[in-house]
Design a protein around this motif. Structure first.
Motif, short mmCIF file in Angstrom:
data_model
loop_
_atom_site.label_atom_id
_atom_site.label_comp_id
_atom_site.label_asym_id
_atom_site.label_seq_id
_atom_site.Cartn_x
_atom_site.Cartn_y
_atom_site.Cartn_z
N LEU A 209 1.49 -19.51 -0.81
CA LEU A 209 0.19 -19.14 -1.36
C LEU A 209 0.19 -19.26 -2.88
CD1 LEU A 209 -0.81 -15.99 0.75
CD2 LEU A 209 -1.86 -18.24 0.81
N TYR A 210 1.29 -18.79 -3.47
CA TYR A 210 1.36 -18.80 -4.93
C TYR A 210 1.29 -20.23 -5.47
CZ TYR A 210 2.86 -17.55 -9.62
OH TYR A 210 2.93 -17.37 -10.97
N LYS A 211 1.93 -21.18 -4.77
CA LYS A 211 1.89 -22.58 -5.19
C LYS A 211 0.46 -23.12 -5.13
CE LYS A 211 6.63 -23.74 -3.84
NZ LYS A 211 7.48 -24.54 -2.92
N LYS A 212 -0.27 -22.74 -4.09
CA LYS A 212 -1.66 -23.19 -3.97
C LYS A 212 -2.52 -22.59 -5.07
CE LYS A 212 -1.69 -24.10 1.00
NZ LYS A 212 -2.36 -23.81 2.30
N PHE A 213 -2.27 -21.31 -5.38
CA PHE A 213 -3.07 -20.66 -6.42
C PHE A 213 -2.80 -21.27 -7.78
CE2 PHE A 213 -4.29 -17.58 -3.33
CZ PHE A 213 -5.37 -16.88 -3.85
N LEU A 214 -1.60 -21.77 -8.00
CA LEU A 214 -1.29 -22.42 -9.27
C LEU A 214 -2.12 -23.68 -9.48
CD1 LEU A 214 2.62 -22.09 -9.46
CD2 LEU A 214 0.92 -20.84 -10.80
N MET A 215 -2.58 -24.27 -8.37
CA MET A 215 -3.37 -25.49 -8.45
C MET A 215 -4.85 -25.22 -8.65
SD MET A 215 -0.97 -27.66 -8.22
CE MET A 215 -1.93 -29.18 -8.06
N PHE A 216 -5.27 -23.96 -8.48
CA PHE A 216 -6.68 -23.63 -8.62
C PHE A 216 -7.10 -23.67 -10.09
CE2 PHE A 216 -6.68 -20.86 -4.53
CZ PHE A 216 -6.70 -22.01 -3.75
N GLU A 217 -8.30 -24.16 -10.32
CA GLU A 217 -8.86 -24.17 -11.67
C GLU A 217 -9.21 -22.73 -12.07
OE1 GLU A 217 -12.86 -25.76 -14.03
OE2 GLU A 217 -12.37 -26.52 -12.02
N ARG A 218 -8.89 -22.38 -13.32
CA ARG A 218 -9.17 -21.03 -13.82
C ARG A 218 -10.05 -21.14 -15.06
NH1 ARG A 218 -3.49 -17.59 -13.14
NH2 ARG A 218 -2.80 -18.65 -11.22
N ARG A 219 -11.17 -20.45 -15.02
CA ARG A 219 -12.06 -20.45 -16.18
C ARG A 219 -11.43 -19.63 -17.30
NH1 ARG A 219 -16.02 -23.49 -18.01
NH2 ARG A 219 -16.77 -23.63 -15.86
N SER A 220 -10.79 -18.51 -16.93
CA SER A 220 -10.13 -17.67 -17.93
C SER A 220 -8.64 -18.00 -17.95
CB SER A 220 -10.35 -16.18 -17.59
OG SER A 220 -9.58 -15.37 -18.44
N MET A 221 -8.15 -18.53 -19.05
CA MET A 221 -6.75 -18.93 -19.16
C MET A 221 -5.82 -17.72 -19.21
SD MET A 221 -7.14 -22.05 -18.85
CE MET A 221 -5.40 -22.45 -18.99
N SER A 222 -6.36 -16.54 -19.51
CA SER A 222 -5.52 -15.34 -19.59
C SER A 222 -5.41 -14.62 -18.25
CB SER A 222 -6.07 -14.38 -20.64
OG SER A 222 -7.40 -13.95 -20.28
#
Length: 452
Positions: free
Chosen positions: A431-444
């Motif tokens: 799951l963590y690997k998939k979440f790393l690929m998600f686009e994040r609007r907030s970089m923090s």
């Protein structure tokens, strides 16, 4: 050679060496019958029970010789209680607990309560249950308890009309702070006498079962009330609560179908917890959530909101209302269109800062779950305010992944997303690997997985 055995070391009785006040305090946590029986231990304990600050009597639990039903058992219990009051010393009584589960002479109960009032009672816990009482009869609430100046806590439990509340005299309950009333099929006229004469009441708890054959108008008038808890099984919406409490800060409602609530002078209401119970989940009411919105929009300033919903109709969520002041929300849903509700709530909560989600489902079939239907436009809370998201019961289904991805992509000020995974969830590393690929609007924004 004769061997001499060593004498046994004398065991020191450390408990009996404790001060009287401490021993009395320890005994006060026991049923009074058990505390009285300690008098046979030694001369040190003979009169210890006579200074008990708390008295707890139960005519079913405290049965004598195994007799719980019949005149003999009742007489033995009554005699025991009267002797305890007779042989007690003159110290004050802090708490009196009376649990009467079959009929006794009600005059005895009245005498015991009056005796406690004369001993400056602080708390009364009264349970009176009987199936042999006819309407019009029952235990008459004693006037002395209405006028008790030291009483601060009152808990009442009964079925039907077992306890009757006469019109209280002026100046009653001068120092009562906490009132809990739990009655099956209550008499609304009697309750009105109770809920409108408590000038110093700070916390009120009302539990009951509504009879579908009659309408209940419950009026609460308490100028100092801060906390109100209501639990009513009311599938037919026959309960009408009118609440006049200008200092009300927290309301907790549990109901099968949300009754009608009218708040007066409730500008101080900041916290609300609403639970739609499952008892009558087959009963559909598309307007009950509208009544929820109406309840919270009656000149209140609720900013902490907790909602727990079972499988109820969701059409009402499209009613034109919003939770304009809510900045913290907890949402617990059982086997219902979880993601659809979430999308609507995000749109209707523009000031939301902290969101906690929990999904409790009986079926673990991913194909039975509804798909995520994102809002037509990004909710204002995601653009400006939402900083923290907590998700419990996460199982790694595709719809859950889609929701998390949407939040990360559109959360402009999102700082933390904490995901509590259940035992059915996929491996956290994947799951963590998939979440790393998600686009994040907030970089923090930080994402943390915690296994429960």
């Amino acid at each position: 050679m004769v061997s001499m055995s060593k004498p046994r070391a004398r065991v020191r009785d450390r408990i009996s060496a404790l001060p009287d006040a401490l021993l009395s305090h320890i005994l006060s946590f026991l049923p009074t019958l058990c505390a009285v029986r300690t008098s046979i231990l030694s001369a040190r304990w003979r009169n210890m029970w006579t200074s008990l600050p708390n008295l707890d009597f139960d005519n079913e639990r405290d049965s004598f010789l195994g007799v719980t039903i019949g005149p003999y058992g009742k007489d033995r219990f009554t005699t025991f209680v009267e002797r305890v009051f007779l042989y007690r010393n003159s110290c004050d009584i802090k708490k009196l607990g009376l649990k009467i589960r079959y009929p006794v002479d009600f005059s005895h109960i009245d005498d015991w309560i009056c005796t406690a009032v004369r001993r400056n009672i602080l708390e009364v816990d009264l349970h009176v249950f009987s199936d042999e009482i006819e309407e019009g009869e029952g235990f008459q609430f004693p006037q002395s308890l209405f006028m008790c100046k030291t009483l601060k806590v009152l808990k009442l439990y009964s079925n039907s009309w077992t306890i009757k509340y006469p019109p209280p005299p002026p100046g009653c309950f001068p120092n009562l702070k906490f009132l809990h009333v739990e009655i099956d099929f209550p008499d609304p006229d009697s309750l009105k006498n109770l809920f409108t004469r408590c000038p110093m009441l700070e916390e009120l708890s009302i539990h009951g079962f509504s009879d579908c054959a009659r309408v209940y108008d419950i009026y609460v008038c308490a100028p100092e009330l801060k906390t109100l808890r209501i639990k009513v099984s009311d599938p037919y919406k026959n309960c009408y609560f009118v609440i006049n409490a200008p200092k009300l800060e927290y309301i907790d409602i549990k109901s099968a179908a949300l009754s009608n609530y009218y708040l007066k002078n409730s500008n101080g209401l900041f916290n609300a917890s609403i639970v739609f119970e499952e008892h009558f989940s087959n009963y559909k009411d598309e307007y009950q959530l509208c009544r929820l919105a109406e309840l919270l929009s009656q000149r209140t300033n609720v900013n902490h909101l907790s909602l727990e919903i079972h499988d109820h109709c969701l059409q009402a969520w499209y009613h034109p209302f919003d939770f304009g002041n809510v900045n913290q929300m907890k949402l617990v849903l059982h086997d219902c269109y979880y993601w659809e509700v979430l999308a609507v709530l995000l749109t209707k909560s523009p000031k939301l800062v902290d969101l906690a989600l929990e999904h409790r489902i009986k079926s673990h079939d991913e194909y039975s779950l509804p798909q995520w239907k994102q809002p037509e436009s990004v909710p204002a809370c995601l653009l400006r305010n939402l900083c923290t998201i907590t998700i419990k019961g996460f199982r790694g289904h595709q719809v859950e992944m889609d929701v998390a991805q949407y939040m990360l992509k559109n959360g402009h000020v999102l700082n933390n997303m904490t995901i509590y995974t259940g035992h059915l969830c996929k491996k956290e590393k994947e799951l963590y690997k998939k979440f790393l690929m998600f686009e994040r609007r907030s970089m923090s924004c930080k994402v943390e997985f915690i296994k429960m």
